[in-house]
Design an enzyme around this catalytic site. Sequence first.
Site, mmCIF file in Angstrom:
data_model
loop_
_atom_site.group_PDB
_atom_site.id
_atom_site.type_symbol
_atom_site.label_atom_id
_atom_site.label_comp_id
_atom_site.label_asym_id
_atom_site.label_seq_id
_atom_site.Cartn_x
_atom_site.Cartn_y
_atom_site.Cartn_z
ATOM 1 N N ASP A 10 0.870 -1.181 0.000
ATOM 2 C CA ASP A 10 0.000 0.000 0.000
ATOM 3 C C ASP A 10 0.902 1.224 0.000
ATOM 4 O OD1 ASP A 10 -2.273 1.685 0.322
ATOM 5 O OD2 ASP A 10 -1.927 1.758 2.476
ATOM 6 N N SER A 11 0.289 2.383 -0.219
ATOM 7 C CA SER A 11 1.049 3.623 -0.161
ATOM 8 C C SER A 11 1.520 3.920 1.264
ATOM 9 C CB SER A 11 0.167 4.778 -0.646
ATOM 10 O OG SER A 11 -1.040 4.798 0.096
ATOM 11 N N GLU A 152 -6.000 9.299 9.773
ATOM 12 C CA GLU A 152 -4.627 9.242 10.300
ATOM 13 C C GLU A 152 -4.528 10.008 11.622
ATOM 14 O OE1 GLU A 152 -1.301 8.994 7.943
ATOM 15 O OE2 GLU A 152 -2.311 7.356 6.897
HETATM 16 N N1 DGL Z 1 -3.961 3.842 0.203
HETATM 17 C C1 DGL Z 1 -4.659 4.878 -0.507
HETATM 18 C C2 DGL Z 1 -5.903 4.286 -1.170
HETATM 19 O O1 DGL Z 1 -6.422 3.264 -0.761
HETATM 20 C C3 DGL Z 1 -5.058 6.021 0.412
HETATM 21 C C4 DGL Z 1 -3.882 6.845 0.900
HETATM 22 C C5 DGL Z 1 -3.144 7.551 -0.225
HETATM 23 O O2 DGL Z 1 -3.695 8.485 -0.831
HETATM 24 O O3 DGL Z 1 -2.035 7.137 -0.519
HETATM 25 O O4 DGL Z 1 -6.378 4.837 -2.132
#
Ligand code: DGL
Length: 268
Positions: A10-11, A152
Amino acid sequence: MNSGKIGIFDSGVGGLTVVRAVNNLLPHESVVYFGDTARLPYGSKSPETVIRFAIEDAEFLLGKGLKLLVVACNTASSVSLPALREFADVPVIGVIEPGAKAAAGITESGIVGVIGTLGTISSGAYQKALKSFESVKRVIAQPAPLLVPLVEEGMLEHNITDLILKEYTAPLVNEGIDTLVLGCTHYPLLKDALSRLLGEGIRLIDSAESTADEVASILDTEDIISDNIQGENSFYVSDIPLKFQEIAQRFLGKTIPLVTQIEVGDLH
Ligand code: DGL
């Protein structure tokens, strides 16, 4: 039987909701997680940049001995799956198809809403996936960029969050949706607030849970279920930001015992 790991990226730490769902459903499986915390957010970046980051994240995880790769980030799933499937030698799944399938299976009116980052909604990926099901007649999509920072910050039950949720969901409610897809890693944490605000008439789809179901189904059809007695998790991130443990715990439901930081430049 197969002792390979399930790679999940994930990011940032939001994808830990997918790790949690996979751990709950498949406790024998080992998971290796990468959170690109140094380059978060992906949700406001261009598709080209997100694809480049996703390829680097996947390359790093593929080096850890995977049997399956899960793109837990909705934004990355919405634009990078074709590129990832081209070079990965293991099945690659995203969170969009499983979420869309679950919504299509549950909607009665056929009017489905989806909220996500600007990148996810602009890509049209959820809209396309949902419309591929006959039960879905109309899709109302709404970017909800303020929700990631609120989650967050831990403002899960807060007046400000309620106000913003109402603002984002009002157009969807006015169009008569009966199902809402939570199209971002962070939104499952707002399930309680959303249920309270939207009432029982609107069903919420948590793509983390649907994705874990999809993982189970692929392991079964590919015959690569683990022969471990108990799976193990390992966690890697590209930065350990302030309040990392507190935020990560919110998503995983428990503390991360050990996390390894790696340099973005060393990802591939
Ligand atoms: N993980 C991203 C998503 O599910 C959300 C956080 C981000 O913008 O990186 O789209």
